[in-house]
Design a protein around this motif. Structure first.
Motif, PDB file in Angstrom:
ATOM      1  N   MET A   1     -19.302  11.994 -20.515  1.00 18.15           N
ATOM      2  CA  MET A   1     -19.823  10.791 -19.679  1.00 18.15           C
ATOM      3  C   MET A   1     -18.353  10.362 -18.869  1.00 18.15           C
ATOM      4  O   MET A   1     -17.433  10.392 -19.409  1.00 18.15           O
ATOM      5  N   SER A   2     -18.592  10.111 -17.432  1.00 15.93           N
ATOM      6  CA  SER A   2     -17.412   9.661 -16.832  1.00 15.93           C
ATOM      7  C   SER A   2     -17.595   8.022 -16.507  1.00 15.93           C
ATOM      8  O   SER A   2     -18.605   7.526 -16.448  1.00 15.93           O
ATOM      9  N   ALA A   3     -16.414   7.453 -15.986  1.00 19.29           N
ATOM     10  CA  ALA A   3     -16.300   6.134 -16.052  1.00 19.29           C
ATOM     11  C   ALA A   3     -17.204   5.853 -14.777  1.00 19.29           C
ATOM     12  O   ALA A   3     -17.287   6.368 -13.645  1.00 19.29           O
ATOM     13  N   VAL A   4     -17.688   4.756 -14.986  1.00 21.67           N
ATOM     14  CA  VAL A   4     -18.784   4.102 -13.582  1.00 21.67           C
ATOM     15  C   VAL A   4     -17.894   2.982 -12.775  1.00 21.67           C
ATOM     16  O   VAL A   4     -18.253   2.966 -11.775  1.00 21.67           O
ATOM     17  N   PHE A   5     -16.720   2.651 -13.444  1.00 23.98           N
ATOM     18  CA  PHE A   5     -16.067   1.633 -12.735  1.00 23.98           C
ATOM     19  C   PHE A   5     -14.502   1.918 -13.182  1.00 23.98           C
ATOM     20  O   PHE A   5     -14.203   1.948 -14.401  1.00 23.98           O
ATOM     21  N   GLU A   6     -13.667   1.896 -12.417  1.00 22.58           N
ATOM     22  CA  GLU A   6     -12.282   2.186 -12.657  1.00 22.58           C
ATOM     23  C   GLU A   6     -11.279   1.206 -11.578  1.00 22.58           C
ATOM     24  O   GLU A   6     -11.845   1.172 -10.445  1.00 22.58           O
ATOM     25  N   VAL A   7     -10.259   0.695 -12.222  1.00 24.64           N
ATOM     26  CA  VAL A   7      -9.486  -0.016 -11.398  1.00 24.64           C
ATOM     27  C   VAL A   7      -8.214   0.549 -11.670  1.00 24.64           C
ATOM     28  O   VAL A   7      -7.886   0.816 -12.890  1.00 24.64           O
ATOM     29  N   ASN A   8      -7.175   0.971 -10.725  1.00 29.56           N
ATOM     30  CA  ASN A   8      -6.004   1.649 -10.934  1.00 29.56           C
ATOM     31  C   ASN A   8      -5.019   0.951 -10.088  1.00 29.56           C
ATOM     32  O   ASN A   8      -4.941   0.588  -8.851  1.00 29.56           O
ATOM     33  N   ASN A   9      -3.976   0.434 -10.922  1.00 28.54           N
ATOM     34  CA  ASN A   9      -2.762  -0.127 -10.437  1.00 28.54           C
ATOM     35  C   ASN A   9      -2.840  -1.315  -9.471  1.00 28.54           C
ATOM     36  O   ASN A   9      -2.389  -1.101  -8.403  1.00 28.54           O
ATOM     37  N   LEU A  10      -3.972  -1.998  -9.786  1.00 28.01           N
ATOM     38  CA  LEU A  10      -4.045  -3.080  -8.664  1.00 28.01           C
ATOM     39  C   LEU A  10      -3.389  -4.320  -8.719  1.00 28.01           C
ATOM     40  O   LEU A  10      -2.820  -4.652  -9.670  1.00 28.01           O
ATOM     41  N   LYS A  11      -2.961  -4.357  -7.498  1.00 29.22           N
ATOM     42  CA  LYS A  11      -1.810  -5.536  -7.413  1.00 29.22           C
ATOM     43  C   LYS A  11      -1.967  -6.567  -6.181  1.00 29.22           C
ATOM     44  O   LYS A  11      -2.574  -6.067  -5.372  1.00 29.22           O
ATOM     45  N   LYS A  12      -1.787  -7.685  -6.397  1.00 29.02           N
ATOM     46  CA  LYS A  12      -1.993  -8.923  -5.470  1.00 29.02           C
ATOM     47  C   LYS A  12      -0.943  -9.975  -5.595  1.00 29.02           C
ATOM     48  O   LYS A  12      -0.823 -10.324  -6.698  1.00 29.02           O
ATOM     49  N   THR A  13      -0.477 -10.247  -4.635  1.00 30.88           N
ATOM     50  CA  THR A  13       0.457 -11.217  -4.366  1.00 30.88           C
ATOM     51  C   THR A  13       0.027 -12.452  -3.466  1.00 30.88           C
ATOM     52  O   THR A  13      -0.483 -12.180  -2.495  1.00 30.88           O
ATOM     53  N   THR A  20      -2.063 -10.510  -9.589  1.00 31.15           N
ATOM     54  CA  THR A  20      -2.605  -9.410 -10.201  1.00 31.15           C
ATOM     55  C   THR A  20      -1.492  -8.400 -10.266  1.00 31.15           C
ATOM     56  O   THR A  20      -0.941  -8.044  -9.362  1.00 31.15           O
ATOM     57  N   ASP A  21      -1.155  -8.022 -11.583  1.00 25.24           N
ATOM     58  CA  ASP A  21       0.152  -7.178 -11.792  1.00 25.24           C
ATOM     59  C   ASP A  21       0.067  -5.776 -12.083  1.00 25.24           C
ATOM     60  O   ASP A  21      -0.213  -5.576 -13.351  1.00 25.24           O
ATOM     61  N   ASN A  22      -0.242  -4.896 -11.469  1.00 18.44           N
ATOM     62  CA  ASN A  22      -0.759  -3.719 -11.688  1.00 18.44           C
ATOM     63  C   ASN A  22      -1.779  -3.460 -12.882  1.00 18.44           C
ATOM     64  O   ASN A  22      -1.565  -2.582 -13.867  1.00 18.44           O
ATOM     65  N   VAL A  23      -2.827  -4.098 -12.392  1.00 16.92           N
ATOM     66  CA  VAL A  23      -3.708  -3.935 -13.541  1.00 16.92           C
ATOM     67  C   VAL A  23      -4.550  -2.562 -13.382  1.00 16.92           C
ATOM     68  O   VAL A  23      -4.988  -2.259 -12.299  1.00 16.92           O
ATOM     69  N   PRO A  38      -5.687 -16.877 -20.513  1.00 13.69           N
ATOM     70  CA  PRO A  38      -5.441 -18.389 -20.497  1.00 13.69           C
ATOM     71  C   PRO A  38      -5.649 -18.987 -19.153  1.00 13.69           C
ATOM     72  O   PRO A  38      -5.695 -18.233 -18.087  1.00 13.69           O
ATOM     73  N   ASN A  39      -5.682 -20.284 -18.817  1.00 12.90           N
ATOM     74  CA  ASN A  39      -5.944 -20.691 -17.452  1.00 12.90           C
ATOM     75  C   ASN A  39      -4.884 -20.267 -16.352  1.00 12.90           C
ATOM     76  O   ASN A  39      -3.648 -20.144 -16.847  1.00 12.90           O
ATOM     77  N   GLY A  40      -5.105 -19.635 -15.247  1.00 13.07           N
ATOM     78  CA  GLY A  40      -4.422 -19.429 -14.296  1.00 13.07           C
ATOM     79  C   GLY A  40      -3.860 -17.896 -14.632  1.00 13.07           C
ATOM     80  O   GLY A  40      -3.052 -17.442 -13.953  1.00 13.07           O
ATOM     81  N   ALA A  41      -4.407 -17.231 -15.522  1.00 14.40           N
ATOM     82  CA  ALA A  41      -4.178 -15.772 -15.749  1.00 14.40           C
ATOM     83  C   ALA A  41      -4.358 -14.874 -14.834  1.00 14.40           C
ATOM     84  O   ALA A  41      -3.601 -13.857 -14.762  1.00 14.40           O
ATOM     85  N   GLY A  42      -5.152 -15.158 -13.801  1.00 11.69           N
ATOM     86  CA  GLY A  42      -5.605 -14.293 -12.874  1.00 11.69           C
ATOM     87  C   GLY A  42      -6.979 -13.636 -12.841  1.00 11.69           C
ATOM     88  O   GLY A  42      -7.464 -12.580 -12.342  1.00 11.69           O
ATOM     89  N   LYS A  43      -7.804 -14.101 -13.611  1.00 14.14           N
ATOM     90  CA  LYS A  43      -9.104 -13.690 -13.916  1.00 14.14           C
ATOM     91  C   LYS A  43     -10.092 -13.833 -12.717  1.00 14.14           C
ATOM     92  O   LYS A  43     -10.819 -12.640 -12.185  1.00 14.14           O
TER      93      LYS A  43
END
Ligand SMILES: Nc1ncnc2c1ncn2[C@@H]1O[C@H](COP(=O)(O)OP(=O)(O)OP(=O)(O)O)[C@@H](O)[C@H]1O
Length: 254
Positions: A1-13, A20-23, A38-43
């Motif tokens: 089975m392969s991934a249906v959803f992937e995020v690679n090295n996502l970064k936002k400043t 978002t730090d290399n998620v 926690p609050n403000g974690a970037g969710k």
């Protein structure tokens, strides 16, 4: 089975702030994952990057192996990535049946001018009834949204999201604001989600997280600091430290 959803090295400043730090993370069909922090974690920022409401500085988002980083929110929905609707976006004078019908028609690419006729479209109505029935809203199908309880409005959000036939569902605090007496119905609906659907739930309520999630991901200061089993999350030193520095003390997650 392969991934249906992937995020690679996502970064936002934002300016000098890395939110978002290399998620990187991936989900398989049927996954039940809680995203906490926690609050403000970037969710919220992370979810906006995933849905296409925000563009990352770098990194990519993939759905079923296809890179969708440059594709907008509507194109991602069409490819099966659905975020639960927000109660604040429901139309107070419209009925639950009309809301779900709108979602069904949108999914099938019907022009919204057809919308007024949906009551005469048996296939649409059958689907609307089935979805509302599944979520315990059958009796309220033709009431105005303004007349139904908040918990039922949240169930309607879920019905609309499911009408879009998602492969990946993002749920933003599905039980928040719902009185204790109605949370059981929300949890029942969550437990009843299609088995092959991948679900990522952002949630503060740890009781709900532990009952729903098979896996927990913790974000702190924009980075993933834990990705593993619920049973291990409260023991993790970095997680405890992250929560200690915020609104909650470690007992909140223990
Ligand atoms: N558009 C923006 N411009 C500047 N800073 C932003 C912007 N959006 C979010 N931030 C900052 O990014 C950080 C993460 O915010 P975000 O809302 O993603 O966190 P969160 O984990 O969802 O928090 P909460 O649980 O409190 O909703 C915060 O410090 C916030 O102030």
């Amino acid at each position: 089975m392969s991934a249906v959803f992937e995020v690679n090295n996502l970064k936002k400043t934002f300016g000098g702030l890395t939110v978002t730090d290399n998620v990187s993370l991936s989900m398989m069909p049927g996954d039940r994952v809680a995203l906490i922090g926690p609050n403000g974690a970037g969710k919220t920022t992370f979810v906006n990057l995933v849905t296409g409401n925000l563009q990352p500085n770098s990194g990519d988002v993939r759905l079923n192996g296809e890179t969708v980083t440059k594709i907008g929110p509507t194109g991602r929905v069409r490819r099966g990535l659905v975020r639960s609707f927000q109660v604040t976006r429901l139309f107070q004078d419209m009925t639950p049946a009309e809301h779900v019908a709108l979602a069904v028609l949108q999914r099938d690419g019907h022009a919204t001018r057809l919308f007024g006729n949906f009551l005469t479209m048996p296939d649409v109505m059958a689907e609307v009834s089935a979805l509302l029935g599944k979520l315990g809203l059958a009796d309220l199908a033709h009431r105005r949204v303004s007349e139904i309880a908040y918990g039922q409005q949240r169930l309607l959000e879920l019905a609309m999201a499911l009408a879009l036939k998602p492969k990946v569902l993002l749920l933003d605090e599905p039980a928040a604001g719902v009185p204790q007496s109605d949370t059981g119905r929300i949890e029942h609906a969550l437990a009843d989600l299609p088995a092959d659907l991948a679900v990522l739930m952002i949630e503060h309520d740890m009781d709900l997280v532990f009952r729903f999630a098979k896996r927990v991901i913790v974000l702190a200061a924009g980075a993933v600091i834990f990705d593993g089993l619920p049973v291990d999350v409260t023991k993790d030193a970095r997680v405890r430290e992250a929560y200690l520095g915020s609104y909650a003390d470690a007992s909140h997650i223990a």
